[in-house]
Design an enzyme around this catalytic site. Sequence first.
Site, PDB file in Angstrom:
ATOM      1  N   TYR A  72      -1.948 -29.349 -12.419  1.00  0.00           N
ATOM      2  CA  TYR A  72      -1.211 -28.961 -11.212  1.00  0.00           C
ATOM      3  C   TYR A  72       0.125 -28.307 -11.582  1.00  0.00           C
ATOM      4  O   TYR A  72       0.501 -27.279 -11.021  1.00  0.00           O
ATOM      5  CB  TYR A  72      -0.962 -30.196 -10.342  1.00  0.00           C
ATOM      6  N   PHE A 124       1.851   0.807   2.123  1.00  0.00           N
ATOM      7  CA  PHE A 124       0.476   0.327   2.298  1.00  0.00           C
ATOM      8  C   PHE A 124       0.391  -0.497   3.585  1.00  0.00           C
ATOM      9  O   PHE A 124       1.391  -1.072   4.022  1.00  0.00           O
ATOM     10  CB  PHE A 124       0.080  -0.520   1.080  1.00  0.00           C
ATOM     11  N   ASP A 125      -0.800  -0.571   4.201  1.00  0.00           N
ATOM     12  CA  ASP A 125      -0.858  -1.190   5.541  1.00  0.00           C
ATOM     13  C   ASP A 125      -0.419  -2.664   5.570  1.00  0.00           C
ATOM     14  O   ASP A 125       0.252  -3.082   6.508  1.00  0.00           O
ATOM     15  CB  ASP A 125      -2.205  -0.961   6.245  1.00  0.00           C
ATOM     16  N   ASP A 215       5.556  -1.799  -5.329  1.00  0.00           N
ATOM     17  CA  ASP A 215       4.261  -2.315  -4.878  1.00  0.00           C
ATOM     18  C   ASP A 215       3.266  -1.767  -5.906  1.00  0.00           C
ATOM     19  O   ASP A 215       2.950  -0.588  -5.904  1.00  0.00           O
ATOM     20  CB  ASP A 215       3.996  -1.798  -3.453  1.00  0.00           C
ATOM     21  N   ALA A 217       0.003  -2.384  -7.272  1.00  0.00           N
ATOM     22  CA  ALA A 217      -1.444  -2.617  -7.439  1.00  0.00           C
ATOM     23  C   ALA A 217      -2.088  -1.700  -8.483  1.00  0.00           C
ATOM     24  O   ALA A 217      -2.905  -2.135  -9.276  1.00  0.00           O
ATOM     25  CB  ALA A 217      -2.148  -2.458  -6.094  1.00  0.00           C
ATOM     26  N   LYS A 258      -6.742  -5.055  -8.239  1.00  0.00           N
ATOM     27  CA  LYS A 258      -6.876  -3.626  -8.583  1.00  0.00           C
ATOM     28  C   LYS A 258      -6.743  -3.477 -10.101  1.00  0.00           C
ATOM     29  O   LYS A 258      -7.674  -3.790 -10.818  1.00  0.00           O
ATOM     30  CB  LYS A 258      -5.827  -2.792  -7.835  1.00  0.00           C
ATOM     31  N   HIS A 450     -10.854  -1.633  13.069  1.00  0.00           N
ATOM     32  CA  HIS A 450     -11.876  -0.988  12.238  1.00  0.00           C
ATOM     33  C   HIS A 450     -12.809  -1.982  11.543  1.00  0.00           C
ATOM     34  O   HIS A 450     -13.964  -1.671  11.281  1.00  0.00           O
ATOM     35  CB  HIS A 450     -11.227  -0.061  11.206  1.00  0.00           C
TER      36      HIS A 450
HETATM   37  C1  PLP Z   1      -4.436  -3.824  -2.068  1.00  0.00           C
HETATM   38  C2  PLP Z   1      -3.024  -3.513  -1.918  1.00  0.00           C
HETATM   39  C3  PLP Z   1      -2.121  -4.441  -1.372  1.00  0.00           C
HETATM   40  C4  PLP Z   1      -2.573  -5.777  -0.814  1.00  0.00           C
HETATM   41  O1  PLP Z   1      -3.182  -6.554  -1.756  1.00  0.00           O
HETATM   42  P1  PLP Z   1      -4.374  -7.586  -1.411  1.00  0.00           P
HETATM   43  O2  PLP Z   1      -4.695  -8.166  -2.758  1.00  0.00           O
HETATM   44  O3  PLP Z   1      -5.498  -6.815  -0.816  1.00  0.00           O
HETATM   45  O4  PLP Z   1      -3.832  -8.594  -0.480  1.00  0.00           O
HETATM   46  C5  PLP Z   1      -0.793  -4.084  -1.297  1.00  0.00           C
HETATM   47  N1  PLP Z   1      -0.359  -2.880  -1.718  1.00  0.00           N
HETATM   48  C6  PLP Z   1      -1.192  -1.974  -2.247  1.00  0.00           C
HETATM   49  C7  PLP Z   1      -0.675  -0.654  -2.696  1.00  0.00           C
HETATM   50  C8  PLP Z   1      -2.550  -2.244  -2.359  1.00  0.00           C
HETATM   51  O5  PLP Z   1      -3.387  -1.321  -2.842  1.00  0.00           O
END
Ligand code: PLP
Length: 458
Positions: A72, A124-125, A215, A217, A258, A450
């Site tokens: 843990y 990103f969304d 950000d 990914a 990613k 969507h």
């Molecule tokens: C996928 C993604 C996120 C969110 O990550 P999740 O692992 O899907 O929660 C944030 N920013 C970017 C640029 C992404 O491609």
Amino acid sequence: MELPFAESYKIKMVETIRRSTREEREEWIKDAHYNLFKLKSEQVFIDLLTDSGTGAMSDKQWSEMMLGDESYAGASSYFKLKDTISEILGFPYFLPTHQGRAAENVLFSALVKAGDIVPGNSHFDTTKGHIEFRKAKAVDCTIDEAFNTTVLHPFKGNINLDKLEDVLKSHPKEKIPFIVVTITCNSSGGQPVSMENLRGVKQIADKYGIMVVFDSARFAENAYFIKTREQGYAGKSIREIVAEMFSYADAMTMSSKKDAIVNMGGFIALRDKALFEKASVFNIMFEGYITYGGMSGRDMNALAQGLREGTEFDYLETRISQVAYLGNRLVDFGVPVQQPFGGHAIFVDAKRFLPHLPKEQFQAQTLAVELYLEGGVRGVEIGALLADRDPETRENRFPALELLRLTIPRRVYTNNHMDYVATALANVFERRNSIIKGLKITGEAPIMRHFTVDLARE
Ligand SMILES: *Cc1c(COP(=O)(O)O)cnc(C)c1O
């Protein structure tokens, strides 16, 4: 003769996929109400819905799973991941989270308040969602070239530094918790940000005393594009480029699904001890204790190994060449696609593909359904369905671009699969004038429609 390109790995384990018949697909897509999210995965032959969490782990990652420490507190897996993040990304502090949006939730809980402004490049969304959920505002400062599919610019993810400085100048410092730079820029099609631009953002941020958050990914794909496109970087290793990129950030959020090539996971990494301590409180509340935060020990081990593999040049060359391979096959067939190709996906321009269909009939979704019927290939609509309704007028929003995204999972498919996809889409392209009816909505959720929308043929 020059030796041809070949993948930098061989295959040790396989998963069977099945080709279905057109009659079966007609029935399945009807049962799914023409929404590809509602298909069962076994009804799909080649799945290009997303590259998120769909990659294939390596033998070394799987062996790391066996070495996971599930304690843990203070697990060795935590320290392995901490050391890897410090070595490759250069951050002394980190917090594990269960995925990327969880990292945003934790970090933004510590930083963003109502009325704040967060400038960036096409957020990103989920990032935008976590900003707007806190009644703050995301301001897009991406360069104008990003919104023109015919302009060939090597770094369409770049921030317009004048736009950025205008935002910083026109708001009090307390209202701007940080600048967010998305590398690569997912929302504009996996387009990279140049090192020069990252450096420029940091200089302006320092001038105004504002933090920079990446950000991240697809940070490794971004580094590959810097190496292959930006002057002065051809001779540097991916790791050297990655280290320089992150030297211009104060903190980062990561969706490990990613470029870290794991099926689930994320993290926050930062330099400031006080901010780490503040964010730790939210991490414990939302994710878990700070040495596991939503991840099991074995998953942290696989993630640490994935960060090493994901920042190797040979792997990245294989990956990005495969995306370009599909793009070039489609260009050869005359299919209209967005250029230059992004790092993780090919975007098909549905407005140019089906110009005779009215936008009210959802051109990109119609194309996605036709590609599925043709060959059992699942892509995803990035168009009016995704754009949703205006929250006030409740009218449909029709974005400038109607795109079908074909997203390539990492290390999963071969170029034979890419040939299959390209040929299936070329067949649809050949009969495009016979596609005279699109789709209409028969049921939808009030927000993020969507995923669950029901459609019918016009
Ligand atoms: C996928 C993604 C996120 C969110 O990550 P999740 O692992 O899907 O929660 C944030 N920013 C970017 C640029 C992404 O491609």
